[in-house]
Design a protein around this motif. Structure first.
Motif, PDB file in Angstrom:
ATOM      1  N   ILE A  53      -4.679  -4.085   4.410  1.00 31.15           N
ATOM      2  CA  ILE A  53      -5.972  -3.551   2.981  1.00 31.15           C
ATOM      3  C   ILE A  53      -7.644  -3.626   3.715  1.00 31.15           C
ATOM      4  O   ILE A  53      -8.206  -3.247   3.755  1.00 31.15           O
ATOM      5  CB  ILE A  53      -5.715  -4.354   1.774  1.00 31.15           C
ATOM      6  CG1 ILE A  53      -5.652  -6.068   2.072  1.00 31.15           C
ATOM      7  CG2 ILE A  53      -4.953  -4.282   0.864  1.00 31.15           C
ATOM      8  CD1 ILE A  53      -5.956  -7.132   0.614  1.00 31.15           C
ATOM      9  N   ALA A  54      -7.514  -5.001   4.688  1.00 33.15           N
ATOM     10  CA  ALA A  54      -8.925  -4.950   5.216  1.00 33.15           C
ATOM     11  C   ALA A  54      -8.811  -2.855   6.501  1.00 33.15           C
ATOM     12  O   ALA A  54      -9.848  -3.656   6.745  1.00 33.15           O
ATOM     13  CB  ALA A  54      -8.355  -6.117   6.749  1.00 33.15           C
ATOM     14  N   ASP A  55      -8.181  -3.087   7.059  1.00 40.82           N
ATOM     15  CA  ASP A  55      -8.020  -2.225   8.072  1.00 40.82           C
ATOM     16  C   ASP A  55      -8.373  -0.715   7.068  1.00 40.82           C
ATOM     17  O   ASP A  55      -9.312  -0.029   7.907  1.00 40.82           O
ATOM     18  CB  ASP A  55      -6.751  -1.373   8.459  1.00 40.82           C
ATOM     19  CG  ASP A  55      -6.912  -2.951  10.265  1.00 40.82           C
ATOM     20  OD1 ASP A  55      -7.874  -3.424   9.901  1.00 40.82           O
ATOM     21  OD2 ASP A  55      -5.953  -3.113  10.368  1.00 40.82           O
ATOM     22  N   ASP A  56      -7.355  -0.226   5.866  1.00 43.30           N
ATOM     23  CA  ASP A  56      -7.883   0.657   5.095  1.00 43.30           C
ATOM     24  C   ASP A  56      -8.011   0.359   3.510  1.00 43.30           C
ATOM     25  O   ASP A  56      -6.885   0.544   2.319  1.00 43.30           O
ATOM     26  CB  ASP A  56      -6.185   1.762   4.695  1.00 43.30           C
ATOM     27  CG  ASP A  56      -6.601   2.885   4.410  1.00 43.30           C
ATOM     28  OD1 ASP A  56      -7.759   2.939   3.865  1.00 43.30           O
ATOM     29  OD2 ASP A  56      -5.572   3.721   4.306  1.00 43.30           O
ATOM     30  N   PRO A  57      -9.283  -0.407   2.931  1.00 44.83           N
ATOM     31  CA  PRO A  57      -9.538  -0.449   1.681  1.00 44.83           C
ATOM     32  C   PRO A  57      -8.968   0.425   0.367  1.00 44.83           C
ATOM     33  O   PRO A  57      -9.570   0.237  -0.682  1.00 44.83           O
ATOM     34  CB  PRO A  57     -10.987  -0.440   1.555  1.00 44.83           C
ATOM     35  CG  PRO A  57     -11.402  -0.627   3.530  1.00 44.83           C
ATOM     36  CD  PRO A  57     -10.587   0.346   3.815  1.00 44.83           C
ATOM     37  N   ASP A  58      -8.694   1.989   0.591  1.00 40.57           N
ATOM     38  CA  ASP A  58      -8.772   2.565   0.323  1.00 40.57           C
ATOM     39  C   ASP A  58      -6.829   1.858  -0.708  1.00 40.57           C
ATOM     40  O   ASP A  58      -6.515   2.298  -1.533  1.00 40.57           O
ATOM     41  CB  ASP A  58      -8.830   4.246   0.332  1.00 40.57           C
ATOM     42  CG  ASP A  58      -9.733   4.949   0.405  1.00 40.57           C
ATOM     43  OD1 ASP A  58     -11.384   4.221   0.243  1.00 40.57           O
ATOM     44  OD2 ASP A  58     -10.275   5.697   1.161  1.00 40.57           O
ATOM     45  N   LYS A  59      -6.553   1.640   0.403  1.00 43.39           N
ATOM     46  CA  LYS A  59      -5.053   1.395  -0.251  1.00 43.39           C
ATOM     47  C   LYS A  59      -4.841   0.603  -1.778  1.00 43.39           C
ATOM     48  O   LYS A  59      -4.487   0.675  -1.910  1.00 43.39           O
ATOM     49  CB  LYS A  59      -4.252   0.698   1.090  1.00 43.39           C
ATOM     50  CG  LYS A  59      -3.943   2.090   2.288  1.00 43.39           C
ATOM     51  CD  LYS A  59      -2.953   2.327   1.795  1.00 43.39           C
ATOM     52  CE  LYS A  59      -2.154   3.766   2.700  1.00 43.39           C
ATOM     53  NZ  LYS A  59      -2.786   4.589   3.808  1.00 43.39           N
ATOM     54  N   LEU A  60      -6.097  -0.266  -1.086  1.00 43.86           N
ATOM     55  CA  LEU A  60      -6.287  -1.653  -1.346  1.00 43.86           C
ATOM     56  C   LEU A  60      -6.681  -0.813  -3.330  1.00 43.86           C
ATOM     57  O   LEU A  60      -6.772  -1.168  -4.078  1.00 43.86           O
ATOM     58  CB  LEU A  60      -6.816  -2.339  -1.335  1.00 43.86           C
ATOM     59  CG  LEU A  60      -7.720  -3.987  -2.924  1.00 43.86           C
ATOM     60  CD1 LEU A  60      -6.103  -4.667  -3.351  1.00 43.86           C
ATOM     61  CD2 LEU A  60      -8.811  -4.591  -1.967  1.00 43.86           C
ATOM     62  N   LEU A  61      -7.686  -0.285  -3.028  1.00 48.35           N
ATOM     63  CA  LEU A  61      -8.706   0.553  -3.994  1.00 48.35           C
ATOM     64  C   LEU A  61      -8.027   1.205  -4.866  1.00 48.35           C
ATOM     65  O   LEU A  61      -7.755   1.139  -6.380  1.00 48.35           O
ATOM     66  CB  LEU A  61      -9.483   1.134  -4.072  1.00 48.35           C
ATOM     67  CG  LEU A  61     -11.058   0.293  -3.698  1.00 48.35           C
ATOM     68  CD1 LEU A  61     -12.261   1.308  -2.361  1.00 48.35           C
ATOM     69  CD2 LEU A  61     -11.538  -0.630  -4.186  1.00 48.35           C
TER      70      LEU A  61
END
Length: 185
Positions: A95-103
């Motif tokens: 989630i830090a490397d790819d914030p779109d995953k969290l969003l």
């Protein structure tokens, strides 16, 4: 340059849908924005997916599947606490490397809540099914201990909330993660 196959184009649409839905949510994201990001026409999108909901569900499934894969890779060859901590670190990196995953995850929950409120239970069932697969994969990785899996995912949901609210990892609100009996770091 070679033309993309329909499968390659479908993959491009799913990646674009994750980004667009992550940033705009289900209701506010237009299929036009997805088409523009991919570089195709809207009518072409609808040759690959029957409707916007199908694009969203494909994006949601992708997000959940990639999370399951991150957990499986992190826990490979480990057991118990070692698996738990490895999965937690891997998820934090994801989630830090790819914030779109969290969003995208946060948008999934909001879209399901809205669909359920409107009486569309099939939409929610599809996302719930993917989430159940996620639970089952964590459950197995932690030695089929339901309490461990539940606690791990509960901490994960709290991490999602804190991260989406913009609390940096070193903020005092994260202190419970580092001092609890079951930290996720």
């Amino acid at each position: 340059m070679a033309r993309m196959s329909a499968d390659e184009r479908r993959e491009s649409v799913i990646r674009a849908a994750v980004t667009e839905f992550a940033r705009g949510g289900y209701s506010a994201t237009s299929t036009e924005a997805i088409a523009k990001r991919v570089g195709v026409s809207q009518p072409y999108l609808f040759r690959l997916f029957p409707n916007k909901q199908a694009m969203f569900l494909a994006a949601a499934e992708r997000c959940l599947r990639e999370t399951r894969e991150v957990f499986a890779e992190a826990a490979d060859g480990l057991e118990g606490e070692e698996a738990l901590h490895a999965m937690a670190r891997a998820y934090q990196r994801l989630i830090a490397d790819d914030p779109d995953k969290l969003l995208m995850q946060m948008q999934m929950y909001a879209a399901v809540a809205a669909a359920e409120a409107a009486g569309d239970h099939a939409f929610g069932e599809s996302v719930r099914s993917g989430w159940l697969e996620l639970f089952d994969s964590v459950h197995l990785a932690l030695g089929a201990d339901a309490d461990e899996a539940t606690t791990f995912l509960a901490y994960g949901m709290l991490a999602n909330t804190l991260t989406s609210l913009g609390f940096p990892a070193g903020h005092r609100i994260w202190s419970g993660f580092y001092t609890s009996a079951r930290p996720i770091t």
